[in-house]
Design an enzyme around this catalytic site. Structure first.
Site, short mmCIF file in Angstrom:
data_model
loop_
_atom_site.label_atom_id
_atom_site.label_comp_id
_atom_site.label_asym_id
_atom_site.label_seq_id
_atom_site.Cartn_x
_atom_site.Cartn_y
_atom_site.Cartn_z
N SER A 161 0.81 -1.23 0.00
CA SER A 161 0.00 0.00 0.00
C SER A 161 0.84 1.27 0.00
CB SER A 161 -0.91 0.00 1.22
OG SER A 161 -1.77 -1.11 1.16
N HIS B 235 -15.59 0.24 2.42
CA HIS B 235 -15.45 1.60 2.90
C HIS B 235 -16.60 2.49 2.46
CE1 HIS B 235 -11.25 0.20 3.28
NE2 HIS B 235 -11.23 1.01 4.31
N CYS C 159 -7.91 2.30 1.19
CA CYS C 159 -8.93 1.49 0.55
C CYS C 159 -8.40 0.82 -0.72
CB CYS C 159 -10.13 2.37 0.20
SG CYS C 159 -11.36 1.48 -0.78
#
Lengths: 371, 660
Positions: free
Chosen positions: B352, B395, B408
């Site tokens: 991420s 989300h 997300c």
């Protein structure tokens, strides 16, 4: 059918002196390589040098046979061929100690630059003997010979092989000197180049480049390299005294103190073991060879023959002068071998051919072919 | 031989001196018509001059021989028989390595080697036994060294014992007169002030190998010399090495020095000042010590690396003492690879931490804007497969800010599909991913950013759209080193300047003028609008400082940290198993790598910290707390505002050494 006059005009004295120098050389080389010879009687540099010598003698006889006049037809082609080989050296050459000088052919290594010494003499002699060129040529007539010399000299310098490049240059200069160069050209050259030394030295050269030149001029500046060679060489020569220490009795050269003892510093091996008298003998033999060769040049009946002999003699003569001067600590240390004495196959072969060509001109000085 | 008709026969005639009759003359002229005229008369002057010069040279040579052999012969004979001139090498001390404040990290100390010249030893076996008794060695060990070197010539000194201790040295010195042929050679050796600290940055030395000697780079080296193997010792080898000197000495029959004849002093290697802060470095190392991984701290305003730790580290002193084959095997067989610099030479999926770069690409390319909302139901369905978000419940409607703050996955899956693999790769490349950063440390891994062309070339198959989904969250083929991520985040933090990271700040030679300041070099200005950088910077600050941020637990009162967590999959996640379940069933070696890449203070960044913990699990729980500790340690060490310590960066590249 061999012409009777060919035999009559063969210079037996040259052959005698040539063999004498070869013999002295083998004696010195045997001593310099003695440790190697003892280690292996069949595989050592001395045996290889003898093999090269036999090949050299074959070449010597071979170059006696062809009429030197016929070489004129080959001079340009052989020049181009050797330049081509020199161009090949950086591409496919063998590297030894950081210098690419050798080509390998069927397992035998040779230096094209060595043969360039002969070819430059042959081709320049041919060029200068063409009838359009008078003695003391005009400036523009020097353009071609200067180019012919500069190209191989630069190629050899890049290998790098300063010694051989220098010899090609000196051989060419000897011929130019003989064909006649006006004093004013020499003066012009000096006037153009001398004032350039100062700015080049002060601005263009890097400190390490200057240092290299200074070491060349005074080896003491580099006590670990050239300075060490020179000191050891002086001890070897001096310790020979008048009579020398005797064959195989040299201590300085037997031990490792003298590097390059079988190549560039072979004269000090001779000086240590055979003393002042041995050195005197070798110097006399070289002087005799030069005298006899010049006699051939003066007797030859055409300019090509004369220039060919002068060039070949110059090769032997200047190598001898520079090598011995270096070993005696009177000249910069440049890698130039002592003719006929130092170990080196290509060099020996080249010199045998040179002697062959001198004899060739001698034999044919009265022979006139009617065609 | 062709002769032109215009040349004059008379000219040929002048050269001849013995014409008898007219008919003779005529016949000769006819014959000569095929030849060039002789130049005998003209060459005469040249001969005379040359012969004169030659005679002069010969006389000079004979006189010189007379001087050497007759006048000084006795002296030279004495020199050749009773004395010997030897060449001794004086090794050059290697350059010293300092940290940014001048604290020495590596120095030199003298090492004493016991040398033996066989030629000067009357009784070899007896000598070996005596020496062995003095130093408490087994005589067979010494005999083996002599045996192994049988081929080397007997005047070449052999090293019987390397780096002997002081006691043994003192005992040997006392008996030296009774041990002809034995002498001590002093050689500078490396001494590590903080052994094991910054070991990967500094590197170690070892003897130059045979393969290396064949390379141009090591042309000047002799066998047995030491060369740097990794780190700056390797990267700046030409500066550190120096040039050995030597001396000519006269020695007597048993090899004792009588007189120094001449000497060339060695040129010491240049000293290096690193950009590393030794204090911070050691703190970073202790912070990382319980994990396997890497931490890089650098200054986003210059690309200077302040600390670089790779864990586990190794014992540099071991290399100084001479590594035995057994030690070496042990070290290279170690599954944790202590010699590997994980910060530079190991590449991991960025996970991420890749998302901010994705978002910048999307904003600049117009695929999204500040007001875009993408919905996240907890998964993204593509080609009959469900690609999950880490948050199984989803989300909901996500804007770019929240997408980063809450990390997300589904947002970025969709963004990735809009951008396509090659546009993603272009932006990743602009941030320096997939290419070597150019740091002085070698070897360096370039990482990997896939393109469709790369896939075709390397794998022989076309790019699959589903693979774009993986790389959108930094998985799949994506690989990056901790240093690359630090440099990319530095570019985000400073608004688009991509630096070439560097660990060397100054190179100074022994001459006071021989000082090179090494500034940072700007690799490129990243063509992304400043307002997009602002947006992403705000989101990164939100990751730590907003209550829904994935790294909210590392919030500090004294300083605002910005950063991004990352979790890099090690094992491919099965389609229908949730991440939580997978985390429970996998073993340690299969746990995910944990990332946290951050900078602080968020408003005016002074330090970028990139943390990677191998198999650490979650970035937020494992890596982020380490980054926080590093930032805290940094604030402690630079109380007056961090940026001041750094001199103004030099933007031009011409001050950089061309290393290698």
């Amino acid at each position: 059918m061999v012409d009777r006059r060919l035999i009559e005009n063969f210079d037996w004295w040259i052959l005698l002196v040539f063999f004498a120098i070869i013999l002295v050389g083998l004696v010195a080389l045997y001593s310099a390589l003695y440790q190697q010879i003892q280690a292996s009687a069949t595989n050592n540099l001395f045996i290889r040098q003898v093999a090269w010598l036999l090949m050299g003698l074959v070449c010597f006889v071979g170059f006696l046979m062809i009429d030197y006049q016929k070489l004129k037809h080959f001079s340009l082609w052989s020049y181009l061929a050797v330049v081509l080989l020199l161009l090949l050296v950086p591409v496919v050459g063998t590297e030894v100690n950081g210098a690419k000088r050798w080509l390998s052919l069927a397992g035998v290594r040779f230096q094209p630059s060595e043969f360039m010494k002969l070819i430059i003499v042959l081709h320049l002699a041919n060029y200068f003997s063409s009838h359009e060129i008078k003695t003391y040529p005009r400036l523009k007539e020097f353009v071609v010979p200067v180019l012919l010399t500069a190209i191989p000299v630069l190629l050899i310098l890049l290998e790098p092989d300063l010694g051989t490049a220098l010899m090609v240059l000196i051989a060419a200069m000897t011929l130019i000197y003989f064909i006649g160069i006006r004093l004013k050209f020499v003066l012009i050259l000096l006037i153009v180049t001398l004032p350039m030394i100062w700015p080049v030295w002060n601005y263009a050269l890097k400190p390490y480049q200057k240092e290299r030149i200074l070491i060349l001029l005074s080896p003491e500046r580099d006590p670990l390299g050239a300075g060490y060679h020179i000191r050891q060489s002086k001890i070897a020569i001096g310790s020979g005294k008048l009579w020398g220490k005797g064959f195989l009795n040299g201590t300085q050269t037997k031990l490792r103190f003298l590097p390059e003892k079988h190549t560039d510093f072979i004269f000090s091996v001779l000086a240590e073991e055979w003393g002042f008298l041995g050195c005197g003998l070798l110097l006399s033999l070289f002087a005799a060879l030069v005298y006899l060769a010049f006699r051939v040049a003066r007797r030859s009946k055409d300019r090509f023959g004369a220039l060919l002999v002068i060039g070949m003699t110059g090769l032997i003569l200047w190598q001898m002068v520079i090598n011995i001067g270096m070993v005696l600590g009177m000249m910069p240390v440049v890698g130039i071998p002592l003719p006929f004495v130092s170990y080196g196959g290509s060099s020996l072969l080249t010199l045998c051919i040179a002697i062959g060509l001198i004899e060739n001109v001698s034999m044919r000085r009265y022979v006139f072919h009617s065609r | 031989m062709m002769r032109s008709k215009t040349s004059q026969p008379g000219q040929a005639q002048t050269g001849r001196s013995d014409p008898d009759s007219l008919s003779d003359k005529l016949s000769r002229q006819i014959l000569l018509a095929n030849w060039e005229p002789t130049d005998e008369g003209l060459f005469q002057r040249q001969y005379l001059l040359l012969v004169g010069v030659l005679i002069l040279i010969l006389i000079i040579y004979v006189l010189r021989l007379w001087q050497l052999q007759i006048l000084n012969g006795a002296r030279y004979r004495y020199l050749s028989e009773n004395n010997r001139v030897r060449l001794e090498e004086i090794p050059a001390p290697r350059g010293i390595i300092f940290d940014r404040h001048g604290i020495p990290l590596v120095e030199n100390r003298p090492a004493y080697h016991l040398m033996l010249v066989r030629e000067d030893v009357p009784d070899l076996d007896g000598t070996l036994e005596q020496v062995a008794a003095i130093c408490g060695n087994a005589p067979d060990e010494l005999r083996k060294i002599v045996e192994d070197n049988k081929a080397t010539r007997s005047f070449v000194p052999l090293r019987l014992m390397a780096d002997i201790d002081r006691d043994c040295l003192a005992r040997l010195e006392a008996r030296r007169l009774r041990l002809p042929g034995v002498f001590i050679r002093v050689e500078p050796r490396r001494e590590y002030k903080f052994n094991g600290s910054a070991a990967h940055v500094i590197g170690y030395l070892s003897e130059v190998s045979e393969e290396e000697l064949k390379k141009d780079e090591y042309k000047q080296y002799a066998a047995g010399e030491s060369v740097g193997k990794i780190g700056v010792e390797r990267g700046l080898e030409p500066y550190l090495h120096g040039k050995s000197g030597g001396r000519q000495v006269e020695v007597d029959a048993v090899g004792r020095r009588i007189r120094l004849l001449s000497e060339t002093l060695p040129i010491p290697g240049r000293n290096l000042w690193l950009t590393i802060d030794a204090g911070l470095q050691r703190k970073v190392e202790s912070i990382l010590s319980d994990h396997i991984g890497a931490i890089v701290a650098l200054d986003p305003k210059s690309g200077s690396i302040l600390a670089m730790a790779s864990s586990p580290t190794f014992d540099q002193e071991r290399f100084v003492r001479g590594l035995k084959a057994k030690d070496w095997n042990e070290m290279s067989a170690d599954p944790s690879h202590p010699l590997l610099n994980r910060a530079v030479n190991a590449a991991y999926p960025p996970g991420s931490t890749y998302k901010p770069i994705m978002e910048l690409a999307g904003l600049q390319e117009g695929a999204i804007n500040a007001r875009s909302h993408l919905s996240c139901p907890g998964f993204f369905r593509f080609a009959d497969r469900n690609y999950r978000c880490w948050k199984e419940t989803g989300h909901g409607s996500v804007d770019p800010h929240r997408a980063i703050v809450e990390s997300c996955d589904v947002f970025f899956y969709q963004l990735g599909m809009k951008l396509g693999v090659d546009r993603i790769a272009r932006y990743a490349g602009l941030f320096g991913l997939g290419e070597k950063s150019g740091v002085e440390l070698r070897p360096e891994s370039p990482g990997l950013i896939p393109t469709s062309e790369w896939k075709k070339r390397a794998k022989g198959v076309a790019w699959q759209k589903g693979e774009t989904i993986s790389i959108s969250i930094g998985q799949g083929f994506d690989l990056a080193t901790p240093l690359q991520m630090a440099v990319a985040y530095a570019a985000i933090a400073n608004g688009g300047t991509l630096w070439q990271p560097h660990v060397v700040g100054r190179i100074e030679g022994s001459h006071p003028e021989d000082v090179t300041e090494v500034g940072g070099r700007v690799r490129r200005k990243i063509p992304v609008a400043p307002e997009y950088f602002k947006m992403v910077q705000a989101a990164l600050a939100g990751v730590v400082n907003e209550d829904r941020g994935t790294a909210k637990q590392i919030r500090m009162a004294s300083i605002r940290i910005a950063g991004k967590t990352g979790t890099a999959q090690v094992v491919r996640m099965p389609d229908n198993v949730s991440r939580k379940l997978l985390a429970r069933i996998t073993k340690d070696q299969e746990r995910d790598h944990a990332w946290f890449v951050s900078y602080a203070p968020a408003e005016d960044p002074a330090i970028v910290v990139s943390v990677l913990v191998e198999h650490g699990g979650h970035g937020s729980s494992t890596a982020a707390p380490l980054a926080r500790q590093v930032i805290a340690a940094y604030i402690e060490s630079e109380p007056n505002g961090p940026a001041q310590a750094e001199a103004a960066p030099v933007p031009a590249s011409n001050h950089r050494p061309s290393s290698g």
